[in-house]
Design a protein around this motif. Sequence first.
Motif, PDB file in Angstrom:
ATOM      1  N   GLU A 342       0.828  -1.203   0.000  1.00 40.23           N
ATOM      2  CA  GLU A 342       0.000   0.000   0.000  1.00 40.23           C
ATOM      3  C   GLU A 342       0.873   1.270   0.000  1.00 40.23           C
ATOM      4  OE1 GLU A 342      -3.190  -0.213  -0.428  1.00 40.23           O
ATOM      5  OE2 GLU A 342      -3.324   1.996  -0.367  1.00 40.23           O
ATOM      6  N   GLN A 343       1.931   1.257   0.802  1.00 42.90           N
ATOM      7  CA  GLN A 343       2.787   2.443   0.927  1.00 42.90           C
ATOM      8  C   GLN A 343       3.676   2.673  -0.298  1.00 42.90           C
ATOM      9  OE1 GLN A 343       1.106   3.991   3.149  1.00 42.90           O
ATOM     10  NE2 GLN A 343       2.978   5.015   3.773  1.00 42.90           N
ATOM     11  N   TYR A 344       4.025   1.597  -0.994  1.00 43.05           N
ATOM     12  CA  TYR A 344       5.023   1.733  -2.055  1.00 43.05           C
ATOM     13  C   TYR A 344       4.464   1.567  -3.465  1.00 43.05           C
ATOM     14  CZ  TYR A 344       8.722   2.078   1.367  1.00 43.05           C
ATOM     15  OH  TYR A 344       9.535   2.533   2.370  1.00 43.05           O
ATOM     16  N   LYS A 345       3.162   1.239  -3.572  1.00 36.66           N
ATOM     17  CA  LYS A 345       2.649   0.889  -4.907  1.00 36.66           C
ATOM     18  C   LYS A 345       2.606   2.080  -5.863  1.00 36.66           C
ATOM     19  CE  LYS A 345      -2.234   1.308  -3.896  1.00 36.66           C
ATOM     20  NZ  LYS A 345      -3.434   0.670  -3.439  1.00 36.66           N
ATOM     21  N   GLU A 346       2.543   3.292  -5.340  1.00 39.27           N
ATOM     22  CA  GLU A 346       2.453   4.443  -6.247  1.00 39.27           C
ATOM     23  C   GLU A 346       3.668   4.504  -7.178  1.00 39.27           C
ATOM     24  OE1 GLU A 346       1.229   8.096  -4.529  1.00 39.27           O
ATOM     25  OE2 GLU A 346       1.818   9.256  -6.304  1.00 39.27           O
ATOM     26  N   ASN A 347       4.853   4.307  -6.618  1.00 45.37           N
ATOM     27  CA  ASN A 347       6.047   4.335  -7.470  1.00 45.37           C
ATOM     28  C   ASN A 347       6.458   2.954  -7.965  1.00 45.37           C
ATOM     29  OD1 ASN A 347       6.469   6.866  -5.471  1.00 45.37           O
ATOM     30  ND2 ASN A 347       7.176   7.287  -7.548  1.00 45.37           N
ATOM     31  N   ASN A 348       5.898   1.901  -7.369  1.00 47.48           N
ATOM     32  CA  ASN A 348       6.229   0.533  -7.791  1.00 47.48           C
ATOM     33  C   ASN A 348       4.955  -0.278  -7.974  1.00 47.48           C
ATOM     34  OD1 ASN A 348       8.743   1.435  -5.970  1.00 47.48           O
ATOM     35  ND2 ASN A 348       9.390   0.027  -7.562  1.00 47.48           N
ATOM     36  N   PRO A 349       4.173   0.067  -9.017  1.00 51.44           N
ATOM     37  CA  PRO A 349       2.875  -0.605  -9.190  1.00 51.44           C
ATOM     38  C   PRO A 349       2.988  -2.117  -9.404  1.00 51.44           C
ATOM     39  CG  PRO A 349       3.392   0.806 -11.086  1.00 51.44           C
ATOM     40  CD  PRO A 349       4.437   1.086 -10.048  1.00 51.44           C
ATOM     41  N   GLU A 350       4.161  -2.591  -9.833  1.00 48.51           N
ATOM     42  CA  GLU A 350       4.306  -4.033 -10.074  1.00 48.51           C
ATOM     43  C   GLU A 350       4.204  -4.852  -8.780  1.00 48.51           C
ATOM     44  OE1 GLU A 350       6.686  -1.852 -10.108  1.00 48.51           O
ATOM     45  OE2 GLU A 350       8.390  -2.689  -9.009  1.00 48.51           O
ATOM     46  N   LEU A 351       4.344  -4.163  -7.616  1.00 49.19           N
ATOM     47  CA  LEU A 351       4.217  -4.884  -6.346  1.00 49.19           C
ATOM     48  C   LEU A 351       2.818  -5.481  -6.214  1.00 49.19           C
ATOM     49  CD1 LEU A 351       5.879  -2.441  -3.765  1.00 49.19           C
ATOM     50  CD2 LEU A 351       6.831  -4.593  -4.588  1.00 49.19           C
ATOM     51  N   VAL A 352       1.837  -4.798  -6.791  1.00 48.82           N
ATOM     52  CA  VAL A 352       0.458  -5.270  -6.691  1.00 48.82           C
ATOM     53  C   VAL A 352       0.324  -6.577  -7.479  1.00 48.82           C
ATOM     54  CG1 VAL A 352      -1.953  -4.693  -7.222  1.00 48.82           C
ATOM     55  CG2 VAL A 352      -0.379  -2.915  -6.389  1.00 48.82           C
ATOM     56  N   ASP A 353       0.853  -6.590  -8.704  1.00 45.20           N
ATOM     57  CA  ASP A 353       0.766  -7.813  -9.533  1.00 45.20           C
ATOM     58  C   ASP A 353       1.561  -8.954  -8.903  1.00 45.20           C
ATOM     59  OD1 ASP A 353      -0.608  -6.312 -11.313  1.00 45.20           O
ATOM     60  OD2 ASP A 353       1.155  -5.807 -12.523  1.00 45.20           O
ATOM     61  N   ASN A 354       2.656  -8.616  -8.266  1.00 44.70           N
ATOM     62  CA  ASN A 354       3.527  -9.672  -7.718  1.00 44.70           C
ATOM     63  C   ASN A 354       3.173 -10.059  -6.288  1.00 44.70           C
ATOM     64  OD1 ASN A 354       4.970  -9.810 -10.037  1.00 44.70           O
ATOM     65  ND2 ASN A 354       6.593  -8.420  -9.385  1.00 44.70           N
ATOM     66  N   PHE A 355       2.094  -9.484  -5.756  1.00 47.73           N
ATOM     67  CA  PHE A 355       1.832  -9.682  -4.331  1.00 47.73           C
ATOM     68  C   PHE A 355       1.652 -11.145  -3.942  1.00 47.73           C
ATOM     69  CE2 PHE A 355      -0.770  -9.690  -0.434  1.00 47.73           C
ATOM     70  CZ  PHE A 355       0.206  -9.168   0.395  1.00 47.73           C
ATOM     71  N   GLU A 356       0.910 -11.912  -4.761  1.00 48.59           N
ATOM     72  CA  GLU A 356       0.688 -13.329  -4.432  1.00 48.59           C
ATOM     73  C   GLU A 356       2.022 -14.050  -4.302  1.00 48.59           C
ATOM     74  OE1 GLU A 356      -2.527 -13.353  -3.240  1.00 48.59           O
ATOM     75  OE2 GLU A 356      -2.074 -15.492  -3.510  1.00 48.59           O
TER      76      GLU A 356
END
Length: 611
Positions: A342-356
């Motif tokens: 949540e804190q870092y997704k703005e500059n690193n949106p790929e964290l959302v896709d890679n979360f699983e």
Amino acid sequence: MQAADIINKYISFFEEKGHKKITNSPLVPQNDPTTLFTSSGMQPLVPYLLGETHPLGTRLVNVQNSFRAVDIEEIGDSTHTTFFRMLGNWSLGDYFKREEIPWFFTFLTKELKLPLEKLYVTVFEGYKDIPKDTEAAELWKELFLKAGVDPEGRILYYGTDKNWWSRSGPPEKMPAGEPGGPSTEVFYDFGTEHDPKFGEKCHVNCDCGRYVELANSVFMQYKKQEDGSLTELPKPNVDFGGGLERMVIAVENQPDVFKTSLLSPIIKAVEKQTGKSYKTHALDMRIVTDHFLAATFIINANIYPSNKDQGYILRRLIRRAFDHFSRLEGENFVPILEAVVEQYKENNPELVDNFEKIKLTIIEEVSKYSTALNKARIFIVKKYPSATSGQVGDDLMGVKEITPDDVFYLYSSHGLSPTQIKNLGYTFDEQAFADKMKAHKDLSKSGAGQKFKGGLADQQEKTIMGHTATHLMHQALRDMFGTKLHQSGSNITAERVRFDFNLDRKLTDEEVGHLENTVNEKIQQNLPVHFEMIPTEEAKKIGAIGLFEDTYQDVSKIYFIGGDSKHSEDAYSIEFCGGPHVDFTEKVKSFKIIKQEALGKGFRRIYATVG
Ligand code: SER
């Protein structure tokens, strides 16, 4: 003003001054076997600081995800984090001190609006033939005076231990070929009380927490030579690095980085999952936050826990985070990982896709850790039967002493650190264990030295041959398994090529044979290898593949193997890549697969040799 606003302000400030934005490089450097992680913004720029032409010109700016593993065990104070972001601007032989220092000052005081009276500056006092940096000191003095602040006592000189920067530290530690130079640093004064534990008097470089270094501008103008001397680079460069987390603490005038708007939401998640308060459990909570944050970014860079290299660092981070989380009696750490994203997704949106993937990798490692702890207990119980009731789990009944050899065995075979072994309730001769570790480290260091030093010219050639082989292998694998297959990492030394990709099973012997034959066929066809700088969109249209899609924004360096015309779409391989490569594939000579292994969910690793 939050972290994302600081990033935006910084990038726009330097874009207005003619800088081109380069995107964040992978956290695990590609094709650079000398270093495990990207630890500063300048690291991917070393060839350009040494004089190569950069495709985007001579003024660059970026924000770089960085990781410094210097001493994971040290994490727990109020300012350090292993993972951080670095704001960087570079002059590649373009502007120098006269432009850089006023920009540095203006960004801090006008854009971030930091109060002038809180800022202190250090400059280089000189070393051997390299003069004292009175020019930088004068520039700072003028700026303070113009802004109406007395510069007296604000500009301080330091030697090579503080105001010299190279990737390897002071001049005597720099290897031949390494660039470096004097630096000027800016510190922020929190005005907190000095802690005499850190020395009699407080000063800007004191570790008591009163002064925090915000940023560092390196005047990178020297190169270390084989004979130990420092010679001037053809053109002097500027290499500025500012810690984003440090800027946040200064902007918020909050000396504890874990209490800033950036990290406090993660700490809150830790508080919620443990039912404890940060006020009384700061140390444990800082470790949990820092380590889960760093682990998230390392897994995001396609690293999996293992007993080697980056994988080992990741393993230590996850296990240590879990130890401290357990100490806080926490049960479910997943919401903490969610808070990180949540804190870092703005500059690193790929964290959302890679979360699983991130979540499952951490869960799996924690479960392996529990198994390792159990195995350690069984090992000790079996070896020291008289000391326990013989029941697994009963070994915490009393403190037992075990031999340093056994501690070393548990460390090297089960990945358990000495602290984790102590946590199990055992004692051991810590000095004897430390000596053993040192002997082991010296041995592996001399191994690494042999690996990366002797016969550099030849090694260089072999490494380049291996690099071209990875492009051929990448294409051959895609021909075999489809275009969903892609490289997820690579590491090339003169001894072997290591190549990671997404595939959910082992290659059969036939497939290994086919892959080797295809690559060898392409080598024998003696295909030409060349690169072109082309607009990224066009590169994508002609089917260029690779991890490096985000390396440059507008224009990309594309390597072609085969094909004989410009932008040849009939090339065998078209890949985003920084180079270097051999000019004709025959120079790779031959290609042989020596090993394959599983990396983690759906990823494989191949080792091969060339030549
Ligand atoms: N290279 C310097 C540092 O990492 C400035 O970018 O601090």
